[in-house]
Design an enzyme around this catalytic site. Structure first.
Site, PDB file in Angstrom:
ATOM      1  N   GLY A   1       0.765  -1.251   0.000  1.00  0.00           N
ATOM      2  CA  GLY A   1       0.000   0.000   0.000  1.00  0.00           C
ATOM      3  C   GLY A   1       0.778   1.273   0.000  1.00  0.00           C
ATOM      4  N   LEU A   2       0.213   2.174  -0.719  1.00  0.00           N
ATOM      5  CA  LEU A   2       0.639   3.568  -0.695  1.00  0.00           C
ATOM      6  C   LEU A   2       0.519   4.121   0.734  1.00  0.00           C
ATOM      7  CD1 LEU A   2       0.777   6.364  -2.363  1.00  0.00           C
ATOM      8  CD2 LEU A   2      -1.671   6.151  -2.561  1.00  0.00           C
TER       9      LEU A   2
ATOM     10  N   SER B   1     -13.104   5.234   2.481  1.00  0.00           N
ATOM     11  CA  SER B   1     -12.866   5.911   1.197  1.00  0.00           C
ATOM     12  C   SER B   1     -13.975   6.925   0.972  1.00  0.00           C
ATOM     13  CB  SER B   1     -12.897   4.867   0.071  1.00  0.00           C
ATOM     14  OG  SER B   1     -13.116   5.501  -1.168  1.00  0.00           O
ATOM     15  N   SER B   2     -13.631   8.012   0.291  1.00  0.00           N
ATOM     16  CA  SER B   2     -14.668   9.028   0.025  1.00  0.00           C
ATOM     17  C   SER B   2     -15.695   8.528  -0.991  1.00  0.00           C
ATOM     18  CB  SER B   2     -14.031  10.338  -0.443  1.00  0.00           C
ATOM     19  OG  SER B   2     -13.277  10.139  -1.605  1.00  0.00           O
ATOM     20  N   CYS B   3     -15.397   7.392  -1.670  1.00  0.00           N
ATOM     21  CA  CYS B   3     -16.401   6.766  -2.560  1.00  0.00           C
ATOM     22  C   CYS B   3     -17.619   6.306  -1.768  1.00  0.00           C
ATOM     23  CB  CYS B   3     -15.866   5.504  -3.232  1.00  0.00           C
ATOM     24  SG  CYS B   3     -14.426   5.705  -4.188  1.00  0.00           S
TER      25      CYS B   3
ATOM     26  N   TYR C   1     -16.777  -1.367  -5.200  1.00  0.00           N
ATOM     27  CA  TYR C   1     -15.686  -1.049  -4.270  1.00  0.00           C
ATOM     28  C   TYR C   1     -16.228  -0.276  -3.071  1.00  0.00           C
ATOM     29  CZ  TYR C   1     -11.582   1.374  -2.451  1.00  0.00           C
ATOM     30  OH  TYR C   1     -10.605   1.880  -1.622  1.00  0.00           O
TER      31      TYR C   1
ATOM     32  N   LYS D   1     -16.127  -0.970   1.022  1.00  0.00           N
ATOM     33  CA  LYS D   1     -15.532  -0.055   2.009  1.00  0.00           C
ATOM     34  C   LYS D   1     -16.561   0.362   3.066  1.00  0.00           C
ATOM     35  CE  LYS D   1     -11.799   1.078   1.970  1.00  0.00           C
ATOM     36  NZ  LYS D   1     -10.646   0.336   2.570  1.00  0.00           N
TER      37      LYS D   1
ATOM     38  N   ASN E   1      -9.125  11.950  -1.870  1.00  0.00           N
ATOM     39  CA  ASN E   1      -8.344  11.193  -2.866  1.00  0.00           C
ATOM     40  C   ASN E   1      -6.848  11.288  -2.539  1.00  0.00           C
ATOM     41  OD1 ASN E   1     -10.899  11.157  -4.097  1.00  0.00           O
ATOM     42  ND2 ASN E   1      -9.991  11.159  -6.139  1.00  0.00           N
TER      43      ASN E   1
ATOM     44  N   HIS F   1      -5.171   5.883 -10.380  1.00  0.00           N
ATOM     45  CA  HIS F   1      -5.960   7.080 -10.093  1.00  0.00           C
ATOM     46  C   HIS F   1      -5.449   8.239 -10.954  1.00  0.00           C
ATOM     47  CE1 HIS F   1      -8.195   5.463  -6.669  1.00  0.00           C
ATOM     48  NE2 HIS F   1      -7.093   4.781  -6.390  1.00  0.00           N
TER      49      HIS F   1
ATOM     50  N   ARG G   1     -12.256  17.291  -7.323  1.00  0.00           N
ATOM     51  CA  ARG G   1     -11.771  16.326  -6.337  1.00  0.00           C
ATOM     52  C   ARG G   1     -10.937  17.050  -5.295  1.00  0.00           C
ATOM     53  NH1 ARG G   1     -14.917  13.814  -8.633  1.00  0.00           N
ATOM     54  NH2 ARG G   1     -14.798  11.783  -9.654  1.00  0.00           N
TER      55      ARG G   1
ATOM     56  N   ASP H   1     -16.780  10.568 -16.160  1.00  0.00           N
ATOM     57  CA  ASP H   1     -16.411  11.625 -15.210  1.00  0.00           C
ATOM     58  C   ASP H   1     -16.424  11.118 -13.771  1.00  0.00           C
ATOM     59  OD1 ASP H   1     -15.803  13.882 -16.661  1.00  0.00           O
ATOM     60  OD2 ASP H   1     -17.847  14.681 -16.647  1.00  0.00           O
TER      61      ASP H   1
HETATM   62  P1  GDP Z   1     -12.435   8.797  -8.652  1.00  0.00           P
HETATM   63  O1  GDP Z   1     -12.081   9.965  -7.788  1.00  0.00           O
HETATM   64  O2  GDP Z   1     -12.918   7.629  -7.875  1.00  0.00           O
HETATM   65  O3  GDP Z   1     -13.401   9.206  -9.736  1.00  0.00           O
HETATM   66  O4  GDP Z   1     -11.143   8.236  -9.324  1.00  0.00           O
HETATM   67  P2  GDP Z   1     -10.014   8.686 -10.358  1.00  0.00           P
HETATM   68  O5  GDP Z   1      -8.853   9.196  -9.610  1.00  0.00           O
HETATM   69  O6  GDP Z   1      -9.755   7.506 -11.238  1.00  0.00           O
HETATM   70  O7  GDP Z   1     -10.650   9.801 -11.322  1.00  0.00           O
HETATM   71  C1  GDP Z   1     -10.923  11.109 -10.965  1.00  0.00           C
HETATM   72  C2  GDP Z   1     -11.359  11.924 -12.150  1.00  0.00           C
HETATM   73  O8  GDP Z   1     -10.261  12.118 -13.033  1.00  0.00           O
HETATM   74  C3  GDP Z   1     -12.506  11.381 -13.042  1.00  0.00           C
HETATM   75  O9  GDP Z   1     -13.371  12.466 -13.347  1.00  0.00           O
HETATM   76  C4  GDP Z   1     -11.787  10.957 -14.323  1.00  0.00           C
HETATM   77  O10 GDP Z   1     -12.599  11.040 -15.479  1.00  0.00           O
HETATM   78  C5  GDP Z   1     -10.667  11.994 -14.374  1.00  0.00           C
HETATM   79  N1  GDP Z   1      -9.513  11.591 -15.208  1.00  0.00           N
HETATM   80  C6  GDP Z   1      -8.993  12.314 -16.214  1.00  0.00           C
HETATM   81  N2  GDP Z   1      -7.998  11.657 -16.817  1.00  0.00           N
HETATM   82  C7  GDP Z   1      -7.858  10.482 -16.143  1.00  0.00           C
HETATM   83  C8  GDP Z   1      -6.963   9.384 -16.303  1.00  0.00           C
HETATM   84  O11 GDP Z   1      -6.102   9.330 -17.179  1.00  0.00           O
HETATM   85  N3  GDP Z   1      -7.085   8.362 -15.404  1.00  0.00           N
HETATM   86  C9  GDP Z   1      -8.032   8.389 -14.410  1.00  0.00           C
HETATM   87  N4  GDP Z   1      -8.083   7.367 -13.560  1.00  0.00           N
HETATM   88  N5  GDP Z   1      -8.914   9.412 -14.252  1.00  0.00           N
HETATM   89  C10 GDP Z   1      -8.818  10.452 -15.115  1.00  0.00           C
END
Ligand code: GDP
Length: 311
Positions: A14-15, A107-109, A136, A140, A165, A179, A209, A269
Site C-alpha cells: 500500500g501507498l 474511502s470518500s467513494c 468497491y 468499504k 483522494n 488514479h 476532487r 467523469d
Molecule cells: P475517482 O475519484 O474515484 O473518480 O477516481 P479517479 O482518480 O480515477 O478519477 C478522478 C477523475 O479524473 C474522473 O473524473 C476521471 O474522469 C478523471 N480523469 C482524467 N484523466 C484520467 C486518467 O487518465 N485516469 C483516471 N483514472 N482518471 C482520469
C-alpha cells in the site's frame, strides 16, 4: 501508542501503509510487526495465525486493493471481493486477539453520488452510490460498518477515517487502472519524452476532487490513533478541492509537458464533486502540511527516481 507498542500495519502493497510505516519508524516506533513476514490479507488462516503469534496492540487497517475509475469499471468483482475478504480477516482477527485499537481506512467513494458538499459523515448511507465505483464503495462501507459492529458488540476501540483522494510516492503508476494524478503524470511524462503534441485527459475536466498527499494521510492516521475514539467515522481531508482540468494543468507544469490537454468526453467523469468536511479533524488540532503543488513535485520526483532510474 507508546513507543514500544506492538503495531501492525495491515496492507498488502500500500501507498498509505508504506507512508505510515515510514512515519512510525521516523517517530521512533520500533515494534512494527510483520516486517518482514506479514501475512497475505486475503488468506484467513495466515491472518489468524499471524495475529495469534504476534498479538498486535494497534492495527492500521489500510489494506485492500483499490484503483482509479478505469479499474473500478473493469474489475468491480475483484476489488469488492478483495476488500471484503481483507476487512473481515483483519477486523475479526484483531478482535479475537484483543487489540487495544484499530483504525479502519475507508474511502470518500462511500458517500452518495448526490451528496451535499462538502460531505459530512451524517450523509453516509443516505443515498445511491456513484455507479462507476459502487462495488468497491459497498465493500468499504461494509468495512466501516463491520468496525462499528465489532466496537458495539465486543467493546473494542475500532475507529474509521474517510480520506480524500490520496496520491503520492508508492502510488500505482499504470496508465489504465491507476488514479487520476498518477495516470496523468505518466501520460505527460511519456508525451514529454516522445515529444507528442497532446495527452488524453478522461472526461470533461469539470469534476472536482479533493486531494491529500499520502504523508499527510499517514500523519493524520497516527494522530487519530492517538487522539480519536468514537464509533462515528471522521473525514480526513486537505480542506481544498480543484477541478480535474486545474489538476491536469498543474501536473503539466510540474512534469514540464508543453503540449495540449485533449479532454475525451467518451470516458467517464465519475462523481461530479467529492469534497470532504474535515472540520472535526481540524478542530482536534490536526492540519495538513504539504500543499497540492509540493505534493505533486515530490510525487513526480519519486516517480523519476523509482521508475526511471535510467533516464
Ligand atoms: P475517482 O475519484 O474515484 O473518480 O477516481 P479517479 O482518480 O480515477 O478519477 C478522478 C477523475 O479524473 C474522473 O473524473 C476521471 O474522469 C478523471 N480523469 C482524467 N484523466 C484520467 C486518467 O487518465 N485516469 C483516471 N483514472 N482518471 C482520469
Amino acid at each position: 501508542m507508546h513507543k514500544d507498542a506492538r503495531i501492525f500495519i495491515a496492507d498488502d502493497h500500500g501507498l498509505i501503509g508504506e507512508a505510515i510505516r515510514t512515519r512510525l519508524r521516523a517517530d521512533g516506533y520500533e515494534n512494527l510487526l510483520g516486517d518482514p513476514g506479514k501475512p497475505s490479507l486475503i488468506d484467513a488462516r495466515e491472518v489468524e495465525a499471524f495475529f495469534s503469534r504476534t498479538l498486535p496492540e494497534y492495527v492500521f487497517a489500510v489494506g485492500g486493493e483499490s484503483g482509479g475509475i478505469g479499474a473500478n469499471q473493469k474489475l468491480p468483482a475483484d476489488l469488492m471481493l478483495n476488500n471484503l475478504l481483507v476487512d473481515c480477516h483483519v477486523i475479526d482477527s484483531a478482535c479475537r486477539c484483543g487489540v487495544k485499537k484499530l483504525l479502519y481506512m475507508g474511502s470518500s467513494c462511500c458517500y452518495p453520488r448526490a451528496c451535499l458538499q462538502p460531505m459530512q459523515v451524517s450523509s453516509l448511507m443516505t443515498g445511491v452510490l456513484e455507479s462507476t465505483n459502487e462495488a468497491y464503495a459497498t465493500a468499504k462501507l461494509a468495512g466501516i460498518k463491520l468496525s462499528q459492529a465489532y466496537r458495539q458488540q465486543h467493546g473494542i476501540d475500532m475507529i474509521s477515517a474517510i480520506p480524500a483522494n490520496v496520491f503520492g510516492p508508492g502510488d500505482d503508476f499504470g496508465v489504465e487502472d491507476s488514479h487520476v494524478i498518477a495516470a496523468l503524470m505518466v501520460k505527460m511524462h511519456q508525451a514529454k519524452l516522445s515529444q507528442a503534441d497532446n495527452v488524453e485527459v478522461w472526461g470533461s475536466g469539470s469534476p472536482r476532487r479533493e486531494f491529500i498527499y499520502v504523508a499527510d494521510v499517514a500523519d493524520a492516521a497516527i494522530f487519530l490513533m492517538n487522539q480519536y475514539s468514537s464509533s462515528v467515522p471522521i473525514n480526513l481531508g486537505s480542506g481544498s478541492d480543484a477541478s480535474i482540468r486545474e489538476i491536469a494543468e498543474l501536473i503539466k507544469e510540474v512534469v514540464g509537458f508543453s503540449g495540449e490537454l485533449r479532454f475525451n468526453p467518451k470516458k467517464p467523469d465519475g462523481m461530479p464533486l467529492k469534497s470532504l468536511d474535515s472540520s472535526e479533524l481540524f478542530a482536534l488540532g490536526w492540519q495538513p502540511k504539504i500543499s497540492l503543488r509540493l505534493g505533486l513535485e515530490k510525487t513526480y520526483q519519486w516517480y523519476l527516481d523509482t521508475c526511471h532510474r535510467d533516464i
